[in-house]
Design an enzyme around this catalytic site. Structure first.
Site, PDB file in Angstrom:
ATOM      1  N   LYS A   1      -6.514   2.773 -11.458  1.00  0.00           N
ATOM      2  CA  LYS A   1      -6.845   4.129 -11.877  1.00  0.00           C
ATOM      3  C   LYS A   1      -7.369   4.191 -13.311  1.00  0.00           C
ATOM      4  O   LYS A   1      -8.240   5.003 -13.625  1.00  0.00           O
ATOM      5  CB  LYS A   1      -5.624   5.042 -11.721  1.00  0.00           C
ATOM      6  CG  LYS A   1      -5.246   5.288 -10.266  1.00  0.00           C
ATOM      7  CD  LYS A   1      -4.072   6.241 -10.138  1.00  0.00           C
ATOM      8  CE  LYS A   1      -3.759   6.513  -8.672  1.00  0.00           C
ATOM      9  NZ  LYS A   1      -2.651   7.470  -8.480  1.00  0.00           N
TER      10      LYS A   1
ATOM     11  N   LYS B   1     -11.822   4.989   3.194  1.00  0.00           N
ATOM     12  CA  LYS B   1     -10.874   5.989   3.659  1.00  0.00           C
ATOM     13  C   LYS B   1     -11.481   7.384   3.579  1.00  0.00           C
ATOM     14  O   LYS B   1     -12.269   7.680   2.687  1.00  0.00           O
ATOM     15  CB  LYS B   1      -9.593   5.945   2.808  1.00  0.00           C
ATOM     16  CG  LYS B   1      -8.657   4.805   3.154  1.00  0.00           C
ATOM     17  CD  LYS B   1      -7.399   4.853   2.315  1.00  0.00           C
ATOM     18  CE  LYS B   1      -6.519   6.042   2.667  1.00  0.00           C
ATOM     19  NZ  LYS B   1      -5.228   6.017   1.944  1.00  0.00           N
TER      20      LYS B   1
ATOM     21  N   LYS C   1     -11.343  13.572   0.061  1.00  0.00           N
ATOM     22  CA  LYS C   1     -11.978  14.819  -0.366  1.00  0.00           C
ATOM     23  C   LYS C   1     -12.919  14.597  -1.544  1.00  0.00           C
ATOM     24  O   LYS C   1     -13.714  15.477  -1.878  1.00  0.00           O
ATOM     25  CB  LYS C   1     -10.917  15.862  -0.725  1.00  0.00           C
ATOM     26  CG  LYS C   1     -10.209  15.655  -2.048  1.00  0.00           C
ATOM     27  CD  LYS C   1      -9.189  16.730  -2.288  1.00  0.00           C
ATOM     28  CE  LYS C   1      -8.614  16.650  -3.695  1.00  0.00           C
ATOM     29  NZ  LYS C   1      -9.572  17.003  -4.734  1.00  0.00           N
TER      30      LYS C   1
END
Length: 331
Positions: free
Chosen positions: A110, A194, A197
């Site tokens: 991240k 995957k 959104k």
């Protein structure tokens, strides 16, 4: 046996969330004592819009309730409504070690190359996650492969705290494999990614708010290949988009992949896609209707979350009190 899990309140819940986590939670309610929370404190690890966060909490609560989370069976609450989460996190920061956190692959992924620019919260959130779990003395935590390392960290923190302060307070949790198989749903545009959104293409995902026509159109336009449906799962190994659609149908219908392939063997996706769209509409339409009902009554959502927070606090406060006493913060 007590199960705890949280989900960040983000907008736009999609089929991947539903089949990958939420419906598994619904099934867990009949297997164990369950606590589910909306992880709004975790949402602060990155830049957030305050109004959007408030709206997302209600939207997520509505989606969970519409999908089958039952406040009569489970404790559903907003994380920040139980201040003990943040307080125990700070206490556990004295137990956790920098080396442990530096090894977290989620932190590396991240933060990327901009670690100096990442928030302290992004680095430290596994300790808050440990506090979330240990605060309720949860015995089991349902996690995906990307979060197993965090459960191991929670175990390390629990064992070190108990040893350091000579107490038997925290329960080292185990990963939970109940609730049936969690489906890994991939993008409708790329079978190797995957469903998310964050994908710029709306056609890559099916939202819980999509109309029946939207669902049918997205499935009709989903990427596939020209080959017919094979008779065995091995025939899907090099066909990620085909494997994804067959897998989704299998989960929704409750049939094994082998049974689905046996029924559709030799057919093209022109015949398969309408059947998949019909199954998806059958699953999502009732959830969408309930979701709309909850959206119309935000006061009821707030009431249910407040009730859940009260029940969660009753469990959490004695554990926090013992942690304070163990560390010398109270007499």
């Amino acid at each position: 046996m007590r199960v705890l899990s949280g989900i960040q309140p983000t907008g736009g819940l999609h089929l991947g969330n539903l089949l990958g986590a939420i419906l598994r939670w619904v099934r867990m309610q009949d297997e164990a004592e369950c606590l589910f929370f909306l992880a709004d404190l975790h949402a602060l690890t990155v830049d957030t819009d305050p109004a959007q966060l408030r709206a997302n909490v209600r939207e997520m609560a509505a989606a969970l309730l519409a999908s089958g989370i039952d406040p009569a069976k489970s404790v559903l609450f907003r994380q920040s409504a139980v201040p003990a989460h943040a307080e125990l996190c700070w206490i556990l920061n004295g137990t956790a070690r920098m080396g442990w956190l530096n090894r977290m692959t989620q932190w590396k992924d991240k933060a990327g190359k901009n670690r100096e620019g990442a928030s302290v919260a992004l680095f430290d959130y596994p300790v808050l996650q440990a506090a979330d779990i240990l605060l309720y003395r949860a015995t089991h935590v349902p996690v995906g492969d990307d979060q197993k390392q965090h459960v191991e960290l929670t175990r390390d923190i629990a064992l070190k705290f108990n040893t350091d302060f000579d107490v038997d307070l925290f329960v080292p949790p185990e990963p939970y494999i109940g609730g049936g198989t969690a489906a890994r749903v991939m993008s409708l545009r790329d079978g190797k990614s995957k469903m998310s959104k964050s994908d710029p293409s709306d056609m890559s995902r099916i939202l819980l708010t999509d109309s029946d026509d939207d669902i049918a159109q997205k499935i009709r336009k989903a990427k596939t290949d020209p080959e017919p449906i094979p008779g065995s799962p091995n025939g899907l190994d090099e066909r990620p988009e085909a494997k994804n659609l067959v897998g989704v149908y299998s989960v929704i219908s409750g049939e094994s992949v082998e049974a689905v392939l046996a029924r559709f063997e030799g057919q093209g996706f022109g015949q398969f896609k309408p059947a998949l769209a019909e199954a998806l509409v059958g699953l999502i339409a009732p959830i969408r209707a309930r979701l709309e009902d909850f959206r119309k009554d935000p006061g009821e959502l707030d009431r249910l979350l407040a009730e859940g927070a009260e029940r969660a606090t009753e469990i959490a406060e004695p554990v926090l009190a013992q942690a304070k006493a163990a560390t010398g913060l109270t007499g």
